[in-house]
Design an enzyme around this catalytic site. Sequence first.
Site, short mmCIF file in Angstrom:
data_model
loop_
_atom_site.label_atom_id
_atom_site.label_comp_id
_atom_site.label_asym_id
_atom_site.label_seq_id
_atom_site.Cartn_x
_atom_site.Cartn_y
_atom_site.Cartn_z
N GLY A 1 49.25 37.55 26.38
CA GLY A 1 48.63 36.64 25.43
C GLY A 1 47.76 35.55 26.06
N ASN B 1 44.58 35.65 26.48
CA ASN B 1 43.38 35.50 25.64
C ASN B 1 43.70 34.78 24.34
OD1 ASN B 1 40.87 36.85 26.81
ND2 ASN B 1 42.47 38.30 27.29
N ILE C 1 45.39 52.09 19.82
CA ILE C 1 44.13 52.52 19.21
C ILE C 1 44.30 52.45 17.70
CG2 ILE C 1 42.56 54.50 18.97
CD1 ILE C 1 42.52 53.16 21.74
N HIS D 1 37.11 43.32 26.18
CA HIS D 1 37.37 44.41 27.11
C HIS D 1 37.03 43.94 28.52
CE1 HIS D 1 37.87 48.45 28.64
NE2 HIS D 1 36.74 48.30 29.29
N GLU E 1 35.13 53.13 15.27
CA GLU E 1 36.09 54.24 15.46
C GLU E 1 36.03 54.81 16.88
OE1 GLU E 1 32.26 55.90 13.98
OE2 GLU E 1 33.53 54.17 13.49
N GLU F 1 39.81 34.70 34.21
CA GLU F 1 39.49 33.27 34.36
C GLU F 1 38.01 32.97 34.18
OE1 GLU F 1 43.04 31.95 37.49
OE2 GLU F 1 41.03 32.41 38.25
N ALA G 1 35.60 35.06 32.95
CA ALA G 1 34.84 35.73 31.89
C ALA G 1 35.60 35.78 30.56
CB ALA G 1 34.48 37.16 32.33
N GLU G 2 36.72 36.50 30.53
CA GLU G 2 37.40 36.73 29.24
C GLU G 2 37.72 35.44 28.50
OE1 GLU G 2 40.71 39.49 29.42
OE2 GLU G 2 39.90 40.30 31.27
C1 GRF Z 1 43.41 41.44 29.76
O1 GRF Z 1 42.86 41.95 30.96
C2 GRF Z 1 42.54 41.84 28.59
O2 GRF Z 1 41.17 41.96 28.91
C3 GRF Z 1 43.04 43.18 28.26
O3 GRF Z 1 44.46 43.04 28.37
C4 GRF Z 1 44.74 42.14 29.44
C5 GRF Z 1 45.83 41.19 29.07
O4 GRF Z 1 45.36 40.35 28.05
N1 GRF Z 1 42.58 43.59 26.97
P1 GRF Z 1 46.29 39.14 27.47
O5 GRF Z 1 46.72 38.30 28.64
O6 GRF Z 1 47.47 39.77 26.78
O7 GRF Z 1 45.38 38.40 26.53
#
Ligand code: GRF
Length: 207
Positions: free
Chosen positions: A15, A17, A96, A113, A151, A181, A183-184
Amino acid sequence: MTDKARIAVMVSGTGTNLQALIDAQNSGLIEKGEIVLVISNREGAYALERAHKAGIEAFTISRKASGGQEGFEEACCELIDSRNIDLIVLAGFLMILSKDFVTRYDHKIINIHPSLIPSFCGDGFYGLKPHIAALERGVKVTGATVHYVNEIADGGEIIAQKAVNVEEGDTPEILQRRVMEQAEWLILPVAVAKICRKIVKERHGKL
Ligand code: GRF
């Protein structure tokens, strides 16, 4: 008017993000959006702890306990629709979603991503795998992408990207951390803020 776009975040793991989004909401960056729902498909995901600490309503929906993919998605739809969600953010979400689900919420679901799509994406490219592939290929630059979900796995319209250098001696774990750190955790909140402003503006426009 304090009208805000209502955001649901779907998670599966740590978590970080989600935390970046919570911090961006608290700092006022996501001015026109409010995270009102977190759904995890995994019991005990630390993302749920982050939601609880932030006072955000959070649920675990197990695909198995829901009787499979269809039951899982039905349960998600009930929560999403009953909370009047405007934007669904997949943040470290590792399932998915079916064509029916993404069609039902067309242009309302975004994903983060950990690569520069179209590199190192699609079926099977999750978690460390995009970073392993980037190191194996020997690219000098990788990064992260925010995109709409359709899809096709990681196939929707690209919203934002940010490049990150690959350094000598990088392991997949070190590279993953740098991509998170640098980018995301930066582009996802900015993209969510922009989309929420658009949602609220359009809603006013329709009034
Ligand atoms: C991250 O690398 C994200 O890009 C990918 O899952 C990983 C963990 O994400 N989708 P988070 O720490 O659970 O947000």
